[in-house]
Scaffold this active site. Sequence first.
Site, mmCIF file in Angstrom:
data_model
loop_
_atom_site.group_PDB
_atom_site.id
_atom_site.type_symbol
_atom_site.label_atom_id
_atom_site.label_comp_id
_atom_site.label_asym_id
_atom_site.label_seq_id
_atom_site.Cartn_x
_atom_site.Cartn_y
_atom_site.Cartn_z
ATOM 1 N N CYS A 32 31.320 40.112 36.266
ATOM 2 C CA CYS A 32 32.458 41.046 36.229
ATOM 3 C C CYS A 32 32.374 42.030 35.062
ATOM 4 O O CYS A 32 32.506 43.246 35.249
ATOM 5 C CB CYS A 32 33.783 40.277 36.216
ATOM 6 S SG CYS A 32 34.137 39.363 34.694
ATOM 7 N N HIS B 11 38.540 37.691 33.289
ATOM 8 C CA HIS B 11 38.006 38.483 34.401
ATOM 9 C C HIS B 11 38.442 39.934 34.228
ATOM 10 O O HIS B 11 39.519 40.224 33.712
ATOM 11 C CB HIS B 11 38.512 37.940 35.741
ATOM 12 C CG HIS B 11 37.774 38.517 36.919
ATOM 13 N ND1 HIS B 11 36.509 38.108 37.277
ATOM 14 C CD2 HIS B 11 38.115 39.502 37.801
ATOM 15 C CE1 HIS B 11 36.113 38.784 38.335
ATOM 16 N NE2 HIS B 11 37.052 39.650 38.663
ATOM 17 N N HIS C 248 35.480 45.090 41.707
ATOM 18 C CA HIS C 248 35.091 44.036 40.763
ATOM 19 C C HIS C 248 34.004 43.167 41.365
ATOM 20 O O HIS C 248 33.735 43.201 42.573
ATOM 21 C CB HIS C 248 36.312 43.200 40.359
ATOM 22 C CG HIS C 248 36.802 42.265 41.429
ATOM 23 N ND1 HIS C 248 37.210 40.970 41.168
ATOM 24 C CD2 HIS C 248 36.972 42.430 42.774
ATOM 25 C CE1 HIS C 248 37.609 40.390 42.299
ATOM 26 N NE2 HIS C 248 37.478 41.251 43.279
#
Length: 341
Positions: free
Chosen positions: A256, A304, A316
């Site tokens: 990510c 994240h 993402h």
Amino acid sequence: MASHRKTRQHPKALKAMTLALAGAAGATAFDGTGQAAPHPTPAQVKGRVDALYQEAEVATQHYNGAREEAGAARAELARLQDEAVRRTQKLNAAKAELGTMAGRQYRSGGVDPTVRLMMSADPQRYLDGATVLERAGSHQANAVAGYARRLGSVRQVRDRARTTAERLERSEAALKRQRVTIVRKLDAAEALLDRLTDEQRRQMSPGAGPAAAPEDPARSGAQAPSSRAARAVSFAYAALGKPYVWGATGPSAFDCSGLTQAAWKSGGVSLPRTTYTQIGSGPRIDRSELAPGDLVFFYSGISHVGLYIGDGKMIHAPHPGAPVRIAPVDEMPFAAATRPA
């Protein structure tokens, strides 16, 4: 003829046997040899798998940080080692010059006090004395003082190299720990998923196929606040469908924070490597003011990150088995947003 008298059981022994049999029956039912325990539903599996992926993501970010620290320490150690070699060569040259000087003086009937001081077994006395001798201004005093400075600088560099080597060792140990944690979490998630049918896996993760159909970011209706942000968004669109690999920064795979770092790098902005450092790469943005290119962070531990593209959506890299994709920002617990500067 042998006796067949019945052996009397003590009451406590009977009770213990009863409990043991009951426990064995319970274990039999649990492991499926008796009445099978109900299998977890796809929703229950999804909840546990999502938790495992999130825990793996936390470990991945710590792994990324440790790897970055190890890389910096390794480069610094190499530089210090090279510097120590160069300074040691100069030190040896100065020592050879003083040795030549001492030989000449010995042959002429004695050794100058400055040179005798250089040969002292007490390094601190030598260094302190060399400072005083330098003020005397003689050629020999200056030569000894120069040797003292070089000796001190070599020691300093070697001390810094030793400290850096210790830092590198700690970083590499952290790398190993985080790698083990990541693999264990991902293996546990895969073991849970293996208990589902293909259809159940599709139902559990409806967007787990190829990434959502790419659209032209120029037609998304949202205006990026700068040309750099626009380039970051275009990079993220071009990455759609590429696989998630923990620790990866592209160009063929990403995790990510690797994706957001690469996206903004294409726009000419250097972001740090991890989610918990990227959040400090620019001013915080209120959720109601999000614009394309902003970094959106999730979970209380900031584990994240995605790249906002407008219309409540982001691009993402979710987790292993789920390629880079478009997803709603509401898909995960929102924590904060940053606009890289």
